[in-house]
Design a protein around this motif. Structure first.
Motif, PDB file in Angstrom:
ATOM      1  N   MET A   1       0.829  -1.205   0.000  1.00 29.47           N
ATOM      2  CA  MET A   1       0.000   0.000   0.000  1.00 29.47           C
ATOM      3  C   MET A   1       0.869   1.263   0.000  1.00 29.47           C
ATOM      4  SD  MET A   1      -3.121   1.071   2.514  1.00 29.47           S
ATOM      5  CE  MET A   1      -4.028   2.588   2.220  1.00 29.47           C
ATOM      6  N   ILE A   2       1.917   1.251   0.812  1.00 33.70           N
ATOM      7  CA  ILE A   2       2.793   2.420   0.902  1.00 33.70           C
ATOM      8  C   ILE A   2       3.394   2.741  -0.466  1.00 33.70           C
ATOM      9  CG2 ILE A   2       5.003   3.247   1.840  1.00 33.70           C
ATOM     10  CD1 ILE A   2       4.252   1.808   4.457  1.00 33.70           C
ATOM     11  N   LYS A   3       3.757   1.722  -1.225  1.00 30.82           N
ATOM     12  CA  LYS A   3       4.370   1.933  -2.543  1.00 30.82           C
ATOM     13  C   LYS A   3       3.445   2.670  -3.514  1.00 30.82           C
ATOM     14  CE  LYS A   3       7.396  -2.093  -2.183  1.00 30.82           C
ATOM     15  NZ  LYS A   3       7.619  -3.500  -2.648  1.00 30.82           N
ATOM     16  N   GLN A   4       2.168   2.672  -3.228  1.00 33.52           N
ATOM     17  CA  GLN A   4       1.211   3.353  -4.095  1.00 33.52           C
ATOM     18  C   GLN A   4       0.986   4.815  -3.701  1.00 33.52           C
ATOM     19  OE1 GLN A   4      -2.416   0.951  -4.902  1.00 33.52           O
ATOM     20  NE2 GLN A   4      -1.434  -0.631  -3.649  1.00 33.52           N
ATOM     21  N   LEU A   5       1.664   5.265  -2.652  1.00 32.13           N
ATOM     22  CA  LEU A   5       1.422   6.596  -2.094  1.00 32.13           C
ATOM     23  C   LEU A   5       2.636   7.504  -2.282  1.00 32.13           C
ATOM     24  CD1 LEU A   5      -0.216   5.412   1.258  1.00 32.13           C
ATOM     25  CD2 LEU A   5      -1.410   6.247  -0.779  1.00 32.13           C
ATOM     26  N   HIS A   6       2.411   8.795  -2.056  1.00 31.89           N
ATOM     27  CA  HIS A   6       3.481   9.787  -2.057  1.00 31.89           C
ATOM     28  C   HIS A   6       3.130  10.861  -1.043  1.00 31.89           C
ATOM     29  CE1 HIS A   6       5.375  13.607  -3.392  1.00 31.89           C
ATOM     30  NE2 HIS A   6       6.428  12.813  -3.500  1.00 31.89           N
ATOM     31  N   VAL A   7       4.112  11.259  -0.212  1.00 28.02           N
ATOM     32  CA  VAL A   7       3.879  12.309   0.781  1.00 28.02           C
ATOM     33  C   VAL A   7       4.982  13.353   0.691  1.00 28.02           C
ATOM     34  CG1 VAL A   7       2.663  10.761   2.369  1.00 28.02           C
ATOM     35  CG2 VAL A   7       5.134  11.074   2.614  1.00 28.02           C
ATOM     36  N   SER A   8       4.667  14.552   1.151  1.00 29.42           N
ATOM     37  CA  SER A   8       5.667  15.625   1.104  1.00 29.42           C
ATOM     38  C   SER A   8       6.680  15.498   2.239  1.00 29.42           C
ATOM     39  CB  SER A   8       4.986  16.990   1.170  1.00 29.42           C
ATOM     40  OG  SER A   8       4.263  17.135   2.382  1.00 29.42           O
ATOM     41  N   LYS A   9       6.221  14.992   3.402  1.00 27.88           N
ATOM     42  CA  LYS A   9       7.118  14.908   4.560  1.00 27.88           C
ATOM     43  C   LYS A   9       6.811  13.649   5.358  1.00 27.88           C
ATOM     44  CE  LYS A   9       6.846  19.946   4.919  1.00 27.88           C
ATOM     45  NZ  LYS A   9       5.661  20.094   4.022  1.00 27.88           N
ATOM     46  N   TYR A  10       7.853  13.026   5.846  1.00 22.02           N
ATOM     47  CA  TYR A  10       7.723  11.877   6.739  1.00 22.02           C
ATOM     48  C   TYR A  10       8.395  12.216   8.055  1.00 22.02           C
ATOM     49  CZ  TYR A  10       8.621   7.145   8.618  1.00 22.02           C
ATOM     50  OH  TYR A  10       8.701   6.031   9.426  1.00 22.02           O
ATOM     51  N   PHE A  11       7.623  12.167   9.137  1.00 22.75           N
ATOM     52  CA  PHE A  11       8.151  12.422  10.478  1.00 22.75           C
ATOM     53  C   PHE A  11       8.466  11.072  11.127  1.00 22.75           C
ATOM     54  CE2 PHE A  11       5.840  16.141   9.281  1.00 22.75           C
ATOM     55  CZ  PHE A  11       6.595  17.188   9.786  1.00 22.75           C
ATOM     56  N   ILE A  12       9.749  10.757  11.183  1.00 16.70           N
ATOM     57  CA  ILE A  12      10.197   9.475  11.710  1.00 16.70           C
ATOM     58  C   ILE A  12      10.789   9.680  13.104  1.00 16.70           C
ATOM     59  CG2 ILE A  12      12.400   9.711  10.456  1.00 16.70           C
ATOM     60  CD1 ILE A  12      12.531   6.661  10.339  1.00 16.70           C
ATOM     61  N   ALA A  13      10.450   8.788  14.018  1.00 16.23           N
ATOM     62  CA  ALA A  13      10.921   8.886  15.403  1.00 16.23           C
ATOM     63  C   ALA A  13      11.630   7.581  15.779  1.00 16.23           C
ATOM     64  CB  ALA A  13       9.749   9.150  16.340  1.00 16.23           C
ATOM     65  N   PRO A  14      12.899   7.451  15.391  1.00 19.28           N
ATOM     66  CA  PRO A  14      13.620   6.200  15.618  1.00 19.28           C
ATOM     67  C   PRO A  14      14.058   6.025  17.062  1.00 19.28           C
ATOM     68  CG  PRO A  14      15.091   7.815  14.697  1.00 19.28           C
ATOM     69  CD  PRO A  14      13.738   8.466  14.744  1.00 19.28           C
ATOM     70  N   SER A  15      14.548   4.826  17.379  1.00 23.74           N
ATOM     71  CA  SER A  15      15.014   4.540  18.736  1.00 23.74           C
ATOM     72  C   SER A  15      16.416   5.068  18.994  1.00 23.74           C
ATOM     73  CB  SER A  15      15.002   3.028  18.987  1.00 23.74           C
ATOM     74  OG  SER A  15      13.686   2.537  18.979  1.00 23.74           O
ATOM     75  N   ALA A  16      17.232   5.200  17.931  1.00 25.18           N
ATOM     76  CA  ALA A  16      18.635   5.548  18.145  1.00 25.18           C
ATOM     77  C   ALA A  16      19.224   6.224  16.912  1.00 25.18           C
ATOM     78  CB  ALA A  16      19.435   4.289  18.480  1.00 25.18           C
ATOM     79  N   ILE A  17      20.249   7.061  17.166  1.00 27.94           N
ATOM     80  CA  ILE A  17      20.963   7.770  16.100  1.00 27.94           C
ATOM     81  C   ILE A  17      22.452   7.770  16.433  1.00 27.94           C
ATOM     82  CG2 ILE A  17      21.324   9.997  14.978  1.00 27.94           C
ATOM     83  CD1 ILE A  17      18.442  10.643  15.388  1.00 27.94           C
ATOM     84  N   SER A  18      23.272   7.423  15.448  1.00 27.74           N
ATOM     85  CA  SER A  18      24.717   7.381  15.662  1.00 27.74           C
ATOM     86  C   SER A  18      25.442   7.831  14.411  1.00 27.74           C
ATOM     87  CB  SER A  18      25.139   5.952  16.024  1.00 27.74           C
ATOM     88  OG  SER A  18      26.531   5.768  15.862  1.00 27.74           O
ATOM     89  N   LEU A  19      26.530   8.546  14.583  1.00 28.01           N
ATOM     90  CA  LEU A  19      27.334   8.963  13.436  1.00 28.01           C
ATOM     91  C   LEU A  19      27.862   7.759  12.671  1.00 28.01           C
ATOM     92  CD1 LEU A  19      29.409  11.944  14.900  1.00 28.01           C
ATOM     93  CD2 LEU A  19      27.812  12.067  12.981  1.00 28.01           C
ATOM     94  N   ASP A  20      28.232   6.709  13.381  1.00 29.38           N
ATOM     95  CA  ASP A  20      28.806   5.536  12.733  1.00 29.38           C
ATOM     96  C   ASP A  20      27.752   4.581  12.190  1.00 29.38           C
ATOM     97  OD1 ASP A  20      31.387   6.382  13.277  1.00 29.38           O
ATOM     98  OD2 ASP A  20      31.425   5.405  15.234  1.00 29.38           O
ATOM     99  N   PHE A  21      26.702   4.328  12.971  1.00 27.52           N
ATOM    100  CA  PHE A  21      25.727   3.293  12.614  1.00 27.52           C
ATOM    101  C   PHE A  21      24.498   3.861  11.915  1.00 27.52           C
ATOM    102  CE2 PHE A  21      22.575  -0.098  13.811  1.00 27.52           C
ATOM    103  CZ  PHE A  21      23.185  -1.117  13.079  1.00 27.52           C
ATOM    104  N   GLY A  22      24.270   5.153  12.018  1.00 28.99           N
ATOM    105  CA  GLY A  22      23.127   5.770  11.365  1.00 28.99           C
ATOM    106  C   GLY A  22      21.878   5.774  12.223  1.00 28.99           C
ATOM    107  N   ILE A  23      20.728   5.659  11.565  1.00 24.96           N
ATOM    108  CA  ILE A  23      19.426   5.686  12.232  1.00 24.96           C
ATOM    109  C   ILE A  23      18.957   4.244  12.408  1.00 24.96           C
ATOM    110  CG2 ILE A  23      17.038   6.495  12.043  1.00 24.96           C
ATOM    111  CD1 ILE A  23      18.094   8.721  10.185  1.00 24.96           C
TER     112      ILE A  23
END
Length: 254
Positions: free
Chosen positions: A161-183
């Motif tokens: 279903m998501i593949k059929q959609l398009h949005v201007s902005k996605y607000f993602i709230a991940p558990s962790a963020i790291s310079l080395d490992f990413g999101i």
């Protein structure tokens, strides 16, 4: 105090905190600036920390998974500030997507207060329930297989279903963020959904309270991207902010 003992104590400080400054270390141990710099260089070679301008930051720590019911009460004030910080990036009539989880619950409630017309895509049942009664909102719940513990949907039906959609902005709230490992995040099925939502979005806005920086969860969502916007609270240490800015990562503190 011997050098080895001092270095152990510096490492212990970084176990309790996310960063230290050279100034506070010289004051705490009553040694010269050069001595502390040598200590930090040694500890960096051992993989115990990462040196940044004016101090050091912790190497990434593993975030432990906590249930949705527990996360709703954790860092509640910081999450509300992050939700408020997101409001200026949304325009009346926008088509946006919200992640699942407690930060998104806060943002969903504020959307109802600040806007009359929005289209919102989400795989979160609770976000859908918050928004569904708002007149003028068009809320798209992705459906799919239901995950009761997270009150969210996942699986190939969700992704199709998501593949059929398009949005201007996605607000993602991940558990962790790291310079080395990413999101990163914890749940394999939901990481796949987060990646799919990134793919259909013009702009990615990452909402993460300061406790999530320089930590990592088990599953990588994506690398840090200079095109993303990163919103956090005022508790993020300046040393970490400076390190991210050097990596061309656009972080805004609120």
């Amino acid at each position: 105090m011997f050098a080895n003992e001092r270095r152990v104590k510096i490492a212990e400080m970084l176990e309790r905190r996310s960063s230290v400054t050279v100034a506070e270390l010289t004051d705490a141990f009553q040694v010269s600036l050069e001595t502390i710099r040598r200590d930090l260089e040694y500890l960096e070679r051992q993989g115990a920390l990462k040196r940044v301008h004016g101090g050091a930051i912790t190497v990434r720590k593993m975030q432990s998974y906590s249930s949705l019911s527990a996360r709703v009460t954790e860092h509640r004030e910081e999450k509300r500030r992050l939700a408020l910080a997101a409001i200026p990036y949304i325009r009346e009539g926008d088509c946006i997507s919200l992640d699942t989880g407690s930060t998104s619950f806060e943002l969903a409630a504020l959307l109802c207060e600040h806007f009359h017309e929005l289209t919102v895509v989400t795989n979160s049942l609770q976000v859908f329930q918050i928004l569904s009664g708002k007149e003028g909102f068009q809320t798209i719940l992705t459906g799919g297989f239901y995950m009761p513990d997270e009150k969210t949907f996942y699986g190939h039906l969700t992704l199709d279903m998501i593949k059929q959609l398009h949005v201007s902005k996605y607000f993602i709230a991940p558990s962790a963020i790291s310079l080395d490992f990413g999101i990163s995040d914890h749940i394999h099925e939901l990481v796949a959904v987060q990646r799919a939502l990134i793919d259909i979005s013009d702009q990615i806005i990452v909402q993460a309270d300061s406790s999530k920086f320089e930590t990592c969860a088990a599953l990588k969502i994506c690398d840090l991207n200079p095109r993303f916007l990163y919103l956090t609270d005022s508790g993020l240490p300046d040393e970490i902010l400076e390190a991210y800015k050097k990596a061309s990562i656009n972080i805004i503190k609120y």
